[in-house]
Design a protein around this motif. Structure first.
Motif, PDB file in Angstrom:
ATOM      1  N   LEU A  50      -3.951   7.922   7.286  1.00 23.11           N
ATOM      2  CA  LEU A  50      -2.541   7.545   7.282  1.00 23.11           C
ATOM      3  C   LEU A  50      -2.000   7.313   8.689  1.00 23.11           C
ATOM      4  N   LEU A  87      -8.429   6.650   0.424  1.00 19.75           N
ATOM      5  CA  LEU A  87      -7.356   7.487  -0.100  1.00 19.75           C
ATOM      6  C   LEU A  87      -6.783   6.878  -1.380  1.00 19.75           C
ATOM      7  N   THR A  88      -6.647   5.561  -1.400  1.00 19.69           N
ATOM      8  CA  THR A  88      -6.165   4.875  -2.599  1.00 19.69           C
ATOM      9  C   THR A  88      -7.133   5.044  -3.765  1.00 19.69           C
ATOM     10  N   PHE A 101      -4.298   0.683   9.330  1.00 26.21           N
ATOM     11  CA  PHE A 101      -3.789   1.417   8.175  1.00 26.21           C
ATOM     12  C   PHE A 101      -4.376   0.925   6.853  1.00 26.21           C
ATOM     13  N   THR A 120       0.840  -1.206   0.000  1.00 25.03           N
ATOM     14  CA  THR A 120       0.000   0.000   0.000  1.00 25.03           C
ATOM     15  C   THR A 120       0.871   1.251   0.000  1.00 25.03           C
ATOM     16  N   THR A 135      -6.957   3.556   4.813  1.00 21.98           N
ATOM     17  CA  THR A 135      -6.377   4.256   3.662  1.00 21.98           C
ATOM     18  C   THR A 135      -6.987   3.787   2.340  1.00 21.98           C
ATOM     19  N   ARG A 140      -9.593  12.422   3.476  1.00 22.60           N
ATOM     20  CA  ARG A 140      -9.303  11.012   3.762  1.00 22.60           C
ATOM     21  C   ARG A 140      -7.884  10.810   4.293  1.00 22.60           C
TER      22      ARG A 140
END
Length: 399
Positions: free
Chosen positions: A240, A252-253, A245, A98, A249, A236
């Motif tokens: 982090l 966010l990805t 995690f 990631t 995340t 978002r």
């Protein structure tokens, strides 16, 4: 077993964002690939020349697909699922891949900003100072965004202690990464907005009708959509710093992939005008070859090739830049070519403006008889490449 029972008690077993990550990333990347391919075809085959922004976009496209591949590997280890549902091995590798995916992911939406600047500086023909400012903003934004990757991998010493739990390391507060990333994300959103609004401001000062101003502003300002995406993605970023995690995340990805694809699509749309002409038959059924027509249209009077929708640096030295902007930018929404403009102008003329010889035709007396009704046609020919010496008015490019 105990961990699984605990996860079931928290009702998180069915929480799996992995499929959504893959579906969204692949879909938006494939869509942007179609636009980029159409862009490159238009430039390489129809216009006959690739520019700097095309190479930037190609790099961004490669980074997008690299991101998809790495993200798929991260999902295979459990990215998008809660840490409580993963083994230590899965959780460790999910964190690693990631994190690795963020590097090409950031490049996929940072490099297109350079492409946008390259496009705008050629189409809008800004002053040298303004061009330097735009390049500076784009480069600073790129460096700021890459700083997020530097902090992400440098927040712990040794670095691999971030994902290898058997290694004890010393780490900074995770809020350092969060706060810096919020700054970089906000600056990225500002950059997208700046590059989207700037063309509209320039177009407002041109002598275009409202329809063309709106069409061009929308075509060149569609990057404002990326601003909205960047702002939402920034919300978002606190994920982090989450202990969970790989789950927190996931959004966010997803939005990183969306932002990069949005920018690539937005920067490609203004380039696709010649391709649309071919697809909808406005030039496809012409007696002349479409590529030849665009070569003639894109060739300057000095014999150098230039894009039909872009301003040349020559306009700074000869004529008035705003007049050149009108004639150049109108081609982005006008379906007729240079030759068609000439043909239309000849058909609209009721008489020849300039005779091939200095002698008047024999059938038309040089001086009408006294008392006869005279017909006077006043014709004004203007061009952007110079000025009428008697009236001080800009002269038309068709003169």
């Amino acid at each position: 077993m105990a961990a699984a029972e605990s996860a079931a008690g928290l009702n998180i077993i069915d929480h799996d964002k992995g499929p959504a990550i893959l579906a969204t990333s692949i879909t938006v990347t494939a869509l942007s690939t179609l636009f980029v391919a159409a862009r490159l075809f238009t430039r390489a085959r129809i216009i006959g020349k690739l520019y700097l922004d095309d190479y930037f976009i190609s790099i961004s496209m490669i980074c997008s697909w690299v991101t998809v591949g790495i993200t798929a590997k991260a999902v295979s280890y459990g990215s998008g699922r809660h840490a409580a549902l993963l083994t230590e091995y899965q959780f460790s590798h999910a964190i690693l891949w990631t994190m690795v995916a963020f590097l090409p992911g950031i490049l996929s939406f940072a490099v297109p900003k350079l492409a946008v600047v390259a496009l705008l500086t050629r189409m809008m023909n800004p002053s040298r100072t303004h061009a330097v400012i735009m390049w500076t903003v784009a480069i600073v934004c790129l460096i700021s965004l890459m700083g997020c990757v530097g902090i992400l991998f440098g927040q712990c010493t040794p670095t691999h202690s971030t994902w290898t739990f058997s290694v004890k390391g010393e780490c900074w507060s995770p809020m350092i990464l969060v706060n810096y990333s919020i700054y970089a994300g906000s600056f990225s959103a500002f950059t997208d907005l700046y590059f989207a609004v700037y063309p509209a401001i320039v177009l407002c000062g041109l002598q275009l009708n409202i329809r063309k101003k709106i069409a061009l502003s929308c075509a060149l300002g569609i990057g404002s959509v990326a601003t909205i995406v960047a702002i939402y993605k920034t919300t978002r970023i606190p994920g982090l710093a989450s202990p969970d995690f790989v789950y927190d995340t996931a959004d966010l990805t997803i939005w990183t992939a969306i932002e990069g694809s949005t920018l690539m699509i937005a920067s490609s749309i203004p380039i696709l005008k010649p391709l649309m002409d071919l697809v909808f038959g406005r030039r496809a059924f012409s007696s002349n070859d479409s590529n030849e027509r665009y070569e003639k249209y894109d060739r300057s009077r000095s014999g150098k090739d230039e894009s039909g929708v872009e301003l040349s640096k020559r306009s700074r030295k000869r004529g008035r830049p705003m007049d050149t902007a009108i004639s150049q930018l109108e081609t982005a929404v006008d379906s007729t070519s240079y030759e068609e403009h000439r043909k239309s102008a000849d058909q609209d003329s009721q008489t020849n403006i300039v005779s091939s010889t200095s002698e008047p035709p024999a059938s038309v007396p040089a001086t009408p008889p006294l008392g006869a009704i005279r017909r006077t046609d006043r014709v004004t020919v203007t061009t952007s490449y110079g000025e009428d010496p008697e009236r001080g008015l800009p002269m038309s490019r068709w003169g």
